[in-house]
Design a protein around this motif. Structure first.
Motif, mmCIF file in Angstrom:
data_model
loop_
_atom_site.group_PDB
_atom_site.id
_atom_site.type_symbol
_atom_site.label_atom_id
_atom_site.label_comp_id
_atom_site.label_asym_id
_atom_site.label_seq_id
_atom_site.Cartn_x
_atom_site.Cartn_y
_atom_site.Cartn_z
ATOM 1 N N GLY A 123 1.493 -38.047 40.768
ATOM 2 C CA GLY A 123 1.767 -37.808 41.916
ATOM 3 C C GLY A 123 1.276 -36.584 42.513
ATOM 4 O O GLY A 123 0.441 -35.852 41.856
ATOM 5 N N ASN A 124 1.737 -35.840 43.553
ATOM 6 C CA ASN A 124 1.304 -34.774 44.076
ATOM 7 C C ASN A 124 2.261 -33.721 43.384
ATOM 8 O O ASN A 124 3.438 -33.426 43.883
ATOM 9 C CB ASN A 124 1.350 -34.723 45.650
ATOM 10 N N VAL A 125 1.925 -32.633 42.874
ATOM 11 C CA VAL A 125 2.624 -31.600 42.218
ATOM 12 C C VAL A 125 2.436 -30.437 42.828
ATOM 13 O O VAL A 125 1.444 -29.941 43.071
ATOM 14 C CB VAL A 125 1.975 -31.721 40.614
ATOM 15 N N ASN A 126 3.702 -29.423 42.498
ATOM 16 C CA ASN A 126 3.880 -28.285 42.815
ATOM 17 C C ASN A 126 4.514 -27.490 41.834
ATOM 18 O O ASN A 126 5.892 -27.640 41.655
ATOM 19 C CB ASN A 126 4.430 -28.069 44.384
ATOM 20 N N TYR A 127 3.720 -26.711 40.978
ATOM 21 C CA TYR A 127 4.380 -26.230 39.703
ATOM 22 C C TYR A 127 4.354 -24.558 40.128
ATOM 23 O O TYR A 127 3.169 -24.055 40.311
ATOM 24 C CB TYR A 127 3.628 -26.632 38.520
ATOM 25 N N THR A 128 5.407 -24.162 39.737
ATOM 26 C CA THR A 128 5.311 -22.606 39.739
ATOM 27 C C THR A 128 6.333 -21.973 38.473
ATOM 28 O O THR A 128 7.246 -22.748 38.116
ATOM 29 C CB THR A 128 6.265 -21.873 41.160
ATOM 30 N N SER A 129 5.832 -20.823 38.092
ATOM 31 C CA SER A 129 6.302 -20.106 36.901
ATOM 32 C C SER A 129 6.283 -18.703 37.068
ATOM 33 O O SER A 129 5.196 -18.361 37.756
ATOM 34 C CB SER A 129 5.807 -20.837 35.656
ATOM 35 N N THR A 130 7.011 -18.077 36.314
ATOM 36 C CA THR A 130 6.552 -16.610 36.104
ATOM 37 C C THR A 130 6.100 -16.254 34.658
ATOM 38 O O THR A 130 4.948 -15.995 34.574
ATOM 39 C CB THR A 130 7.875 -15.796 36.276
ATOM 40 N N HIS A 131 6.848 -16.815 33.449
ATOM 41 C CA HIS A 131 6.344 -16.694 32.254
ATOM 42 C C HIS A 131 6.328 -17.979 31.422
ATOM 43 O O HIS A 131 6.228 -17.962 30.106
ATOM 44 C CB HIS A 131 7.141 -15.769 31.416
#
Length: 195
Positions: A123-131
């Protein structure tokens, strides 16, 4: 203590939505645990939202085909075996997402400092993270992956159907791309030296 009515979960239906919450807890709760089991009809294919603070969301016994799935935990664990949905949203603050096969038009994953493991993702992925860390054994599609402080981005793409963007401020990016992929890599490193 077992099976007292005041400890039973509470259910409420509001505007065609079912909301289930845990019941009361004893004053001294050492050794006390609670569990909510929800059984959906095999034909259920609409929207599903499941949220826990520190519990385990375990949907490994079901192959889900839904309009949308949203699952969120603060410090618990989310386990999925196979999900097919138009829209998939998964979120953890410092928990674990242990995921099998994800098939969705849009996949959104947010992890503050949690660990995310995925066997297969399409799929079309949007991944965000800090640590947090993200490990994907096999991926197909497009996506944007951003870690704003440090963490691990480890992905193996079998096929890219669109743009792929990766940013990890202080951590590693371990990326495997198909040999047939035509791409123009752009890499930026910013250094500020004291004067």
């Amino acid at each position: 203590i077992r099976d007292q009515p005041r400890y039973r979960g509470l259910g409420d239906v509001y505007k065609r939505q079912l909301h289930i919450s845990e019941g009361g807890r004893p004053l001294f709760k050492d050794g006390f645990s609670c569990r909510v089991e929800v059984f959906l009809p095999a034909s259920y294919n609409r929207d599903l939202t499941v949220i826990t603070t520190s519990g385990v969301i375990d949907m490994t016994q079901a192959d889900l085909m839904l309009d949308s799935l949203r699952a969120e935990t603060t410090s618990g664990e989310i386990r999925l075996e196979q999900v097919k949905a138009a829209c998939l949203e998964l979120e953890t603050t410092r928990g674990i997402l242990d995921l099998g096969t994800l098939l969705a038009d849009q996949i959104t994953i947010h992890s503050t400092e949690g660990r995310v493991n995925i066997s297969r993702m399409e799929g079309n992925v949007n991944y965000t993270s800090t640590h947090g860390s993200l490990v994907v054994d096999a991926a197909v599609g497009a996506g944007t992956y951003q870690t704003s402080n440090d963490g691990l981005l480890q992905l193996r793409y079998e096929k890219a159907d669109g743009d792929l963007q990766f940013y990890n401020k202080n951590g590693d990016i371990q990326l495997t791309l198909p040999s047939s992929l035509a791409f123009e890599p752009v890499s930026y490193t910013h250094l500020t030296l004291p004067t």
